[in-house]
Design an enzyme around this catalytic site. Structure first.
Site, short mmCIF file in Angstrom:
data_model
loop_
_atom_site.label_atom_id
_atom_site.label_comp_id
_atom_site.label_asym_id
_atom_site.label_seq_id
_atom_site.Cartn_x
_atom_site.Cartn_y
_atom_site.Cartn_z
N TYR A 21 42.79 29.13 42.94
CA TYR A 21 42.31 29.00 44.41
C TYR A 21 42.08 27.61 45.17
O TYR A 21 42.00 27.25 46.30
CB TYR A 21 41.27 29.64 44.57
CG TYR A 21 41.39 31.43 44.17
CD1 TYR A 21 42.58 31.95 44.13
CD2 TYR A 21 40.36 32.16 44.23
CE1 TYR A 21 42.94 33.28 43.91
CE2 TYR A 21 40.45 33.58 43.82
CZ TYR A 21 41.64 34.01 43.86
OH TYR A 21 41.81 35.35 43.47
N HIS A 47 44.68 35.79 34.96
CA HIS A 47 45.19 35.89 36.39
C HIS A 47 46.44 36.81 36.55
O HIS A 47 46.50 37.72 37.22
CB HIS A 47 45.13 34.54 36.96
CG HIS A 47 44.98 34.69 38.63
ND1 HIS A 47 44.58 33.80 39.41
CD2 HIS A 47 45.07 35.85 39.35
CE1 HIS A 47 44.65 34.09 40.66
NE2 HIS A 47 44.76 35.35 40.68
#
EC number: 1.1.1.274
Length: 272
Positions: free
Chosen positions: A47, A105
């Protein structure tokens, strides 16, 4: 705020998602969320906002013991040394001496699962993360992690909302007492104009999005991390906790189409 207990940690059922929030906007959003009562913040290496979140946490003066912070390692960094480098970088940006939950992730077809989970478990043993988990894992991948490797998986973070059937993976997680953390719980805004959810919302003096969020949070073993950069949206998500859905509401929601997937990159696994 209800919490989920998993692998020695206590995770608030409602958290703040931060995907696609960066810089000052991200920092301000996290400061706002913490000031109105959020205690579960979700981020990831990918991110590119961990430094902004670290700044927000530092100025918030919320005691560290009251905070739950999740971050994640990207699927291209799943070799043992790469995991450690990524983890060190995340911790440094977050300005923390540990995170509460460190997730893989996305699964990688090239990963050596034994080596990956051994590295994650060592980070846990060292006290640098309080728990480890996975994201975007299918039932088959979960079985490998939980049954073959016997990794102490604290959650599986996947896309889950009222218009995406996740009953198969949810059944497996429930059987193993592993929480499901729902990302995209509001289907990236698609619920706002849904007539069925809107009708239920009118009945409860709530929005369609609040109804969809409460439907998730009412489920055993399910947490949700809606992204919300504006204070009004953050408060609206908190206020969803006050709604009391009945069986008639749940039956109407159950009849919605359940084949809308918002996140499906080319490297995604073959979904259940």
């Amino acid at each position: 705020m209800e919490h989920l207990q998993t692998q020695g940690i206590s995770m608030p059922k409602l958290g703040l998602g931060t995907f696609r929030m960066q810089g000052d906007i991200c920092r301000a959003a996290v400061e706002s969320a913490l000031s109105i009562g959020y205690r579960h913040i979700d981020t990831a290496e990918m991110y590119a906002n961990e430094d902004s979140i670290g700044s927000a946490i530092a100025v918030s003066r919320v005691p560290r013991g009251e905070l739950h912070v999740t971050t994640k390692v990207w699927h291209e960094n799943l070799a043992p040394e790469a995991i450690r480098r990524a983890f060190d970088a995340s911790l440094n940006k977050l300005r923390l001496d540990h995170v509460d939950l460190y997730l893989m992730h996305w699964p990688s077809r090239a990963a050596n699962w034994g080596a990956v989970f051994e590295t994650l478990m060592k980070l846990k043993e060292e006290g640098r993360t309080r728990a480890i988990g996975v994201a975007n894992f299918t039932t088959a991948l979960l079985k490998t992690a939980v049954e073959d490797i016997k990794a102490p998986i604290a959650c599986n973070q996947i896309e889950y909302h009222a218009m995406l059937d996740q009953s198969k993976v949810l059944a497996y997680l429930n059987a193993k007492s592993i929480p499901l953390v729902a990302y995209c719980p509001l289907a990236q805004g698609r619920f706002a104009t849904d007539p069925v959810l809107s009708e239920i919302g009118v009945k409860h003096n709530a929005t369609a999005a609040q109804v969809a969020l409460k439907w998730l949070l009412d489920q055993n073993g399910v947490a949700a991390i809606p992204k919300a950069s504006r204070r009004e949206s953050q408060k609206a998500n908190l206020d969803a906790l006050k709604i009391t859905l009945d069986d008639a509401d749940r039956n109407k929601i159950a009849a919605l189409p359940e084949d809308i997937r918002c996140v499906n990159p080319g490297f995604a696994p073959a979904w259940d």
